[in-house]
Design a protein around this motif. Structure first.
Motif, short mmCIF file in Angstrom:
data_model
loop_
_atom_site.label_atom_id
_atom_site.label_comp_id
_atom_site.label_asym_id
_atom_site.label_seq_id
_atom_site.Cartn_x
_atom_site.Cartn_y
_atom_site.Cartn_z
N LEU A 1 0.83 -1.20 0.00
CA LEU A 1 0.00 0.00 0.00
C LEU A 1 0.87 1.26 0.00
CD1 LEU A 1 -2.89 1.03 -0.04
CD2 LEU A 1 -2.90 0.88 2.46
N ARG A 2 1.98 1.22 0.74
CA ARG A 2 2.92 2.35 0.72
C ARG A 2 3.47 2.56 -0.69
NH1 ARG A 2 7.48 1.25 4.49
NH2 ARG A 2 8.21 3.23 3.72
N VAL A 3 3.71 1.48 -1.42
CA VAL A 3 4.17 1.59 -2.81
C VAL A 3 3.09 2.29 -3.64
CG1 VAL A 3 4.72 0.29 -4.91
CG2 VAL A 3 5.74 -0.39 -2.73
N LEU A 4 1.84 1.87 -3.48
CA LEU A 4 0.76 2.50 -4.25
C LEU A 4 0.64 3.98 -3.93
CD1 LEU A 4 -2.00 -0.28 -4.04
CD2 LEU A 4 -0.41 0.20 -5.93
N TYR A 5 0.71 4.32 -2.64
CA TYR A 5 0.65 5.73 -2.27
C TYR A 5 1.82 6.51 -2.89
CZ TYR A 5 -2.87 4.89 1.40
OH TYR A 5 -4.00 4.57 2.10
N SER A 6 3.00 5.93 -2.85
CA SER A 6 4.18 6.60 -3.41
C SER A 6 4.03 6.83 -4.91
CB SER A 6 5.45 5.79 -3.14
OG SER A 6 5.70 5.71 -1.76
N LEU A 7 3.53 5.81 -5.62
CA LEU A 7 3.34 5.96 -7.06
C LEU A 7 2.22 6.93 -7.39
CD1 LEU A 7 3.83 2.29 -8.33
CD2 LEU A 7 5.49 4.17 -8.25
N ASP A 8 1.25 7.04 -6.51
CA ASP A 8 0.19 8.01 -6.71
C ASP A 8 0.74 9.44 -6.63
OD1 ASP A 8 -2.57 8.75 -7.07
OD2 ASP A 8 -2.67 9.21 -4.93
N ARG A 9 1.70 9.64 -5.75
CA ARG A 9 2.31 10.97 -5.58
C ARG A 9 3.41 11.23 -6.61
NH1 ARG A 9 1.83 9.25 -0.30
NH2 ARG A 9 3.97 8.57 -0.28
N GLU A 10 4.15 10.19 -6.97
CA GLU A 10 5.33 10.35 -7.83
C GLU A 10 5.21 9.45 -9.05
OE1 GLU A 10 7.88 12.43 -7.06
OE2 GLU A 10 7.05 12.98 -5.10
N GLU A 11 4.23 9.68 -9.86
CA GLU A 11 3.97 8.86 -11.05
C GLU A 11 5.21 8.81 -11.95
OE1 GLU A 11 1.47 6.49 -13.45
OE2 GLU A 11 1.01 7.33 -11.49
N GLY A 12 5.57 7.61 -12.37
CA GLY A 12 6.67 7.44 -13.32
C GLY A 12 8.06 7.38 -12.70
N ILE A 13 8.16 7.14 -11.39
CA ILE A 13 9.48 7.06 -10.78
C ILE A 13 10.12 5.70 -11.06
CG2 ILE A 13 8.96 8.75 -8.99
CD1 ILE A 13 8.60 6.44 -7.01
N SER A 14 11.41 5.64 -10.84
CA SER A 14 12.15 4.40 -11.04
C SER A 14 12.11 3.54 -9.78
CB SER A 14 13.60 4.71 -11.40
OG SER A 14 14.26 5.28 -10.27
N LEU A 15 12.48 2.28 -9.92
CA LEU A 15 12.58 1.39 -8.76
C LEU A 15 13.55 1.94 -7.74
CD1 LEU A 15 12.58 -2.23 -10.22
CD2 LEU A 15 11.04 -1.32 -8.50
N ARG A 16 14.65 2.47 -8.20
CA ARG A 16 15.66 3.02 -7.30
C ARG A 16 15.10 4.18 -6.48
NH1 ARG A 16 21.61 4.49 -9.23
NH2 ARG A 16 21.07 2.58 -10.27
N THR A 17 14.41 5.10 -7.15
CA THR A 17 13.82 6.24 -6.46
C THR A 17 12.75 5.78 -5.48
OG1 THR A 17 14.26 7.64 -8.39
CG2 THR A 17 12.67 8.47 -6.78
N LEU A 18 11.95 4.80 -5.89
CA LEU A 18 10.93 4.26 -5.01
C LEU A 18 11.57 3.64 -3.77
CD1 LEU A 18 7.98 3.57 -4.38
CD2 LEU A 18 8.29 1.48 -5.74
N GLY A 19 12.65 2.90 -3.97
CA GLY A 19 13.37 2.31 -2.84
C GLY A 19 13.88 3.37 -1.88
N GLU B 1 10.07 2.94 -15.73
CA GLU B 1 9.25 3.81 -14.89
C GLU B 1 8.09 2.99 -14.33
OE1 GLU B 1 7.87 6.99 -17.36
OE2 GLU B 1 9.76 8.08 -17.21
N LEU B 2 7.69 3.34 -13.13
CA LEU B 2 6.57 2.67 -12.47
C LEU B 2 5.34 3.56 -12.55
CD1 LEU B 2 8.54 1.47 -9.35
CD2 LEU B 2 7.79 0.05 -11.26
N HIS B 3 4.22 2.97 -12.95
CA HIS B 3 2.97 3.71 -13.08
C HIS B 3 1.83 2.92 -12.46
CE1 HIS B 3 4.50 6.70 -15.99
NE2 HIS B 3 5.29 5.71 -16.37
N LEU B 4 0.89 3.64 -11.85
CA LEU B 4 -0.33 3.00 -11.40
C LEU B 4 -1.20 2.74 -12.61
CD1 LEU B 4 -1.45 5.02 -8.23
CD2 LEU B 4 -0.54 2.70 -8.32
N THR B 5 -1.84 1.60 -12.63
CA THR B 5 -2.79 1.29 -13.70
C THR B 5 -4.16 1.83 -13.29
OG1 THR B 5 -3.37 -0.80 -12.66
CG2 THR B 5 -1.56 -0.84 -14.28
N ALA B 6 -5.12 1.77 -14.19
CA ALA B 6 -6.48 2.20 -13.86
C ALA B 6 -7.04 1.41 -12.66
CB ALA B 6 -7.38 2.08 -15.08
N GLY C 1 -5.31 0.09 -10.26
CA GLY C 1 -4.55 0.56 -9.09
C GLY C 1 -5.08 1.89 -8.59
N LYS C 2 -5.37 2.79 -9.51
CA LYS C 2 -5.93 4.09 -9.13
C LYS C 2 -7.33 3.92 -8.54
CE LYS C 2 -3.25 6.68 -12.49
NZ LYS C 2 -3.23 7.49 -13.71
#
Length: 170
Positions: free
Chosen positions: A47-65, A101-106, A108-109
């Motif tokens: 869920l933290r991953v989903l929240y992070s991708l919601d705020r930072e759409e298109g980030i890399s795995l490294r940035t997410l980590g 890049e990591l993106h939320l899908t429909a 996921g949103k």
């Protein structure tokens, strides 16, 4: 007649204990909300991953980590699981062919939207049962807590588009 304007030395500890108890109750409430939104199990870390991708759409795995404070292999496994659920999609970066890049899908949103709506409904039920004076005090306290976090902390800047409303509007 003695004034009670000076806080007791125990007040910060009592406030901390009350906040901890509230957080524990909110965790239970949050879990109920998550169970009501989808039969698909999503862990707190995912869920933290989903929240992070919601705020930072298109980030890399490294940035997410880095955002999560997690090691790349565990972040990759979480994203694998979320991708299998259809909540996350990895796409080639337009900047570098070697990067994804990591993106939320429909879905996921939609999951996040439904989860937030369910949780907000549960909170609204509780807050509506409070007196107007208690609601204003809660809002003042939450605003003060938010301000005390400071701008330099990840929590304070995690949702800049949803600041706490002015106490006068409560």
């Amino acid at each position: 007649m003695k004034s009670n304007s000076a806080p007791s030395p125990r007040e910060p500890q009592q406030t901390t204990e009350a906040a901890r108890e509230l957080i524990e109750l909110l965790e239970v409430l949050w879990e109920r909300g998550r169970d009501m939104v989808s039969p698909t199990p999503v862990s707190a870390s995912q869920l933290r991953v989903l929240y992070s991708l919601d705020r930072e759409e298109g980030i890399s795995l490294r940035t997410l980590g880095e955002l999560l404070g997690s090691a790349p292999p565990s972040v990759s496994r979480m994203c694998d699981r979320l991708e299998a659920l259809g909540f996350v999609q990895r796409l080639p970066s337009p900047v570098s062919r070697r990067q994804l890049e990591l993106h939320l899908t429909a879905p996921g949103k939609a999951y996040l939207r439904d989860l937030r709506a369910q949780r907000e409904e549960a909170l609204l039920a509780v807050i509506s049962a409070m007196s107007p004076t208690s609601r204003k005090a809660l809002l003042r306290g939450l605003t003060g807590f938010h301000e005390a976090l400071g701008e330099g902390t990840p929590m304070a800047s995690s949702r800049p588009d949803t600041p706490l409303k002015d106490v006068s509007s409560a």
